[in-house]
Motif scaffolding. Structure first.
Motif, PDB file in Angstrom:
ATOM      1  N   GLY A 154      40.361  43.969  52.283  1.00 37.21           N
ATOM      2  CA  GLY A 154      39.689  45.268  52.205  1.00 37.21           C
ATOM      3  C   GLY A 154      39.158  45.560  50.816  1.00 37.21           C
ATOM      4  N   ASN A 155      38.761  44.509  50.086  1.00 42.57           N
ATOM      5  CA  ASN A 155      38.362  44.707  48.687  1.00 42.57           C
ATOM      6  C   ASN A 155      37.001  45.383  48.558  1.00 42.57           C
ATOM      7  N   ARG A 156      36.900  46.275  47.562  1.00 36.47           N
ATOM      8  CA  ARG A 156      35.618  46.924  47.219  1.00 36.47           C
ATOM      9  C   ARG A 156      34.878  46.129  46.153  1.00 36.47           C
ATOM     10  N   PHE A 157      35.643  45.422  45.321  1.00 35.62           N
ATOM     11  CA  PHE A 157      35.070  44.771  44.147  1.00 35.62           C
ATOM     12  C   PHE A 157      35.568  43.343  43.995  1.00 35.62           C
ATOM     13  N   VAL A 158      34.798  42.556  43.243  1.00 37.92           N
ATOM     14  CA  VAL A 158      35.312  41.356  42.580  1.00 37.92           C
ATOM     15  C   VAL A 158      34.819  41.466  41.142  1.00 37.92           C
ATOM     16  N   TYR A 159      35.737  41.412  40.196  1.00 36.68           N
ATOM     17  CA  TYR A 159      35.416  41.682  38.790  1.00 36.68           C
ATOM     18  C   TYR A 159      35.631  40.400  37.996  1.00 36.68           C
ATOM     19  N   LEU A 160      34.564  39.839  37.461  1.00 35.62           N
ATOM     20  CA  LEU A 160      34.613  38.546  36.773  1.00 35.62           C
ATOM     21  C   LEU A 160      34.039  38.723  35.367  1.00 35.62           C
ATOM     22  N   ALA A 161      34.895  38.686  34.357  1.00 36.19           N
ATOM     23  CA  ALA A 161      34.444  38.964  32.990  1.00 36.19           C
ATOM     24  C   ALA A 161      34.818  37.832  32.045  1.00 36.19           C
ATOM     25  N   HIS A 162      33.958  37.596  31.073  1.00 33.68           N
ATOM     26  CA  HIS A 162      34.295  36.748  29.925  1.00 33.68           C
ATOM     27  C   HIS A 162      34.113  37.613  28.683  1.00 33.68           C
ATOM     28  N   GLU A 163      35.199  37.803  27.929  1.00 32.92           N
ATOM     29  CA  GLU A 163      35.205  38.753  26.819  1.00 32.92           C
ATOM     30  C   GLU A 163      34.703  40.100  27.341  1.00 32.92           C
ATOM     31  N   ASP A 164      35.566  40.734  28.077  1.00 25.31           N
ATOM     32  CA  ASP A 164      35.255  41.956  28.831  1.00 25.31           C
ATOM     33  C   ASP A 164      34.319  42.884  28.064  1.00 25.31           C
ATOM     34  N   GLY A 165      33.233  43.279  28.726  1.00 23.59           N
ATOM     35  CA  GLY A 165      32.217  44.105  28.076  1.00 23.59           C
ATOM     36  C   GLY A 165      31.084  43.276  27.509  1.00 23.59           C
ATOM     37  N   TRP A 166      31.387  42.022  27.164  1.00 21.35           N
ATOM     38  CA  TRP A 166      30.343  41.123  26.662  1.00 21.35           C
ATOM     39  C   TRP A 166      29.567  40.531  27.840  1.00 21.35           C
ATOM     40  N   PHE A 167      30.294  39.900  28.784  1.00 16.87           N
ATOM     41  CA  PHE A 167      29.667  39.388  30.008  1.00 16.87           C
ATOM     42  C   PHE A 167      30.541  39.782  31.187  1.00 16.87           C
ATOM     43  N   ASN A 168      29.983  40.584  32.083  1.00 16.90           N
ATOM     44  CA  ASN A 168      30.693  40.973  33.301  1.00 16.90           C
ATOM     45  C   ASN A 168      29.810  40.699  34.511  1.00 16.90           C
ATOM     46  N   LYS A 169      30.418  40.123  35.526  1.00 13.55           N
ATOM     47  CA  LYS A 169      29.727  39.941  36.809  1.00 13.55           C
ATOM     48  C   LYS A 169      30.615  40.616  37.846  1.00 13.55           C
ATOM     49  N   THR A 170      30.112  41.668  38.447  1.00 13.22           N
ATOM     50  CA  THR A 170      30.917  42.459  39.369  1.00 13.22           C
ATOM     51  C   THR A 170      30.240  42.518  40.729  1.00 13.22           C
ATOM     52  N   TYR A 171      30.989  42.101  41.756  1.00 11.79           N
ATOM     53  CA  TYR A 171      30.507  42.215  43.137  1.00 11.79           C
ATOM     54  C   TYR A 171      30.910  43.582  43.678  1.00 11.79           C
ATOM     55  N   TYR A 172      29.982  44.238  44.360  1.00 15.75           N
ATOM     56  CA  TYR A 172      30.223  45.563  44.929  1.00 15.75           C
ATOM     57  C   TYR A 172      30.012  45.511  46.439  1.00 15.75           C
ATOM     58  N   ARG A 173      31.031  45.929  47.171  1.00 17.09           N
ATOM     59  CA  ARG A 173      30.838  46.048  48.625  1.00 17.09           C
ATOM     60  C   ARG A 173      29.763  47.099  48.908  1.00 17.09           C
ATOM     61  N   SER A 174      29.764  48.159  48.104  1.00 16.80           N
ATOM     62  CA  SER A 174      28.729  49.195  48.199  1.00 16.80           C
ATOM     63  C   SER A 174      28.145  49.438  46.819  1.00 16.80           C
ATOM     64  N   PHE A 175      26.827  49.378  46.698  1.00 15.61           N
ATOM     65  CA  PHE A 175      26.191  49.636  45.404  1.00 15.61           C
ATOM     66  C   PHE A 175      26.295  51.107  45.000  1.00 15.61           C
ATOM     67  N   GLN A 200      24.903  40.808  46.248  1.00 16.23           N
ATOM     68  CA  GLN A 200      25.749  41.991  46.043  1.00 16.23           C
ATOM     69  C   GLN A 200      26.559  41.989  44.751  1.00 16.23           C
ATOM     70  N   TYR A 201      25.908  41.562  43.671  1.00 19.51           N
ATOM     71  CA  TYR A 201      26.609  41.645  42.384  1.00 19.51           C
ATOM     72  C   TYR A 201      25.685  42.214  41.310  1.00 19.51           C
ATOM     73  N   VAL A 202      26.320  42.662  40.225  1.00 22.89           N
ATOM     74  CA  VAL A 202      25.610  43.140  39.034  1.00 22.89           C
ATOM     75  C   VAL A 202      26.141  42.370  37.839  1.00 22.89           C
ATOM     76  N   ILE A 203      25.245  41.802  37.047  1.00 19.97           N
ATOM     77  CA  ILE A 203      25.639  41.236  35.754  1.00 19.97           C
ATOM     78  C   ILE A 203      25.409  42.321  34.713  1.00 19.97           C
ATOM     79  N   SER A 204      26.407  42.544  33.875  1.00 18.42           N
ATOM     80  CA  SER A 204      26.278  43.618  32.891  1.00 18.42           C
ATOM     81  C   SER A 204      26.841  43.212  31.537  1.00 18.42           C
ATOM     82  N   HIS A 205      26.372  43.930  30.533  1.00 16.80           N
ATOM     83  CA  HIS A 205      26.870  43.833  29.159  1.00 16.80           C
ATOM     84  C   HIS A 205      27.008  45.273  28.678  1.00 16.80           C
ATOM     85  N   GLY A 206      28.148  45.600  28.063  1.00 19.98           N
ATOM     86  CA  GLY A 206      28.306  46.944  27.520  1.00 19.98           C
ATOM     87  C   GLY A 206      29.097  47.898  28.395  1.00 19.98           C
ATOM     88  N   ILE A 207      29.562  47.416  29.558  1.00 18.55           N
ATOM     89  CA  ILE A 207      30.425  48.241  30.418  1.00 18.55           C
ATOM     90  C   ILE A 207      31.788  47.570  30.467  1.00 18.55           C
TER      91      ILE A 207
END
Length: 258
Positions: A125-146, A21-28
């Motif tokens: 009751g969390n919807r997210f967990v937001y884990l970033a290194h140099e925000d926007g460069w590497f983000n790993k975000t857990y979503y309770r709902s995609f 239940q997570y997305v790794i992203s760059h650019g967001i």
């Protein structure tokens, strides 16, 4: 090849891990995340940050950002924080009910950017967990709902497109173009590709008189964004795997899969 901070605005990489239940992203970036969910955010328990105006919770010995200060936090240059990690929660009283084990799991999340167990806590009751290194460069975000991820993705594509190609008014002043969000059904149909890892390149968008075509390449699963970018540079010389196309007249999006 390390890209610069401003470069994160023209290339979006997303890799969806459905089972965890997570997305790794760059650019967001965090500012885009906040503006997408503005008005529906809870408080943020800060697991790694450099924000000066946070409140302190004595039970967890962690700082938090109250909901009414999130826009202020979003105005900060959180990219410069290095690590920027948080989990949202409904009320401060609920933080005081966290067990030692749960607090250890949260500290592990903020430090290692990975979970020991699925990081959705009924107490918080969390919807997210937001884990970033140099925000926007590497983000790993857990979503309770995609659903939340696809909403974010649809809005971010349109917003970035408008920022990259501003239009000039009669006085020559540049203003952002406003494009409609990409239909979520189109992005949902890209899910098999997103599970493999895709690059969506706004810099390579083809701006024609009546339409805009944005290419998408399937490039694989990356945790290192330097490696991802190298792969993008190589893959983007070849044919794209899909395109999303905006009809400027009707304002409709459509998908073309090769």
């Amino acid at each position: 090849m390390k890209r610069h901070h401003q470069d994160v605005r023209d290339l979006i990489y997303v890799h969806l891990n459905q089972s965890d239940q997570y997305v790794i992203s760059h650019g967001i970036e965090f500012t885009e995340f906040v503006s997408t969910f503005s008005g529906s955010f809870n408080h943020l328990l800060l697991l790694a940050h450099r924000y000066d105006d946070a409140d302190f919770n004595r039970h967890t010995l962690l700082e938090y950002c109250p909901a009414d200060r999130i826009k202020q936090l979003a105005a900060e240059d959180v990219y410069r924080y290095g690590d920027f990690c948080w989990i949202d929660f409904i009320e401060e009283e609920l933080l005081n009910e966290l067990s030692g084990q749960e607090m250890a799991e949260l500290l592990y999340l903020g430090h290692h950017k990975h979970h020991l167990k699925p990081p959705f806590y009924n107490k918080l009751g969390n919807r997210f967990v937001y884990l970033a290194h140099e925000d926007g460069w590497f983000n790993k975000t857990y979503y309770r709902s995609f659903k939340d991820f696809f909403q974010l993705f649809s809005i971010v594509i349109a917003r970035k497109l408008g920022e990259l190609k501003p239009e000039k008014s009669l006085l020559g002043i540049k203003k952002k173009r406003v494009y409609p969000p990409v239909n979520k059904e189109i992005l949902l149909s890209l899910t098999p590709f997103i599970k493999e890892g895709i690059c969506l390149s706004l810099r390579d968008a083809d701006h024609q008189r009546n339409r805009i075509e944005i290419p998408i390449w399937v490039i694989g699963d990356f945790a290192d964004m330097d490696d991802m970018y190298e792969e993008y540079l190589q893959t983007s010389h070849g044919r794209y795997h899909a395109k999303i196309i905006l009809d400027k007249k009707t304002k409709d999006w459509k998908l073309n899969i090769v």
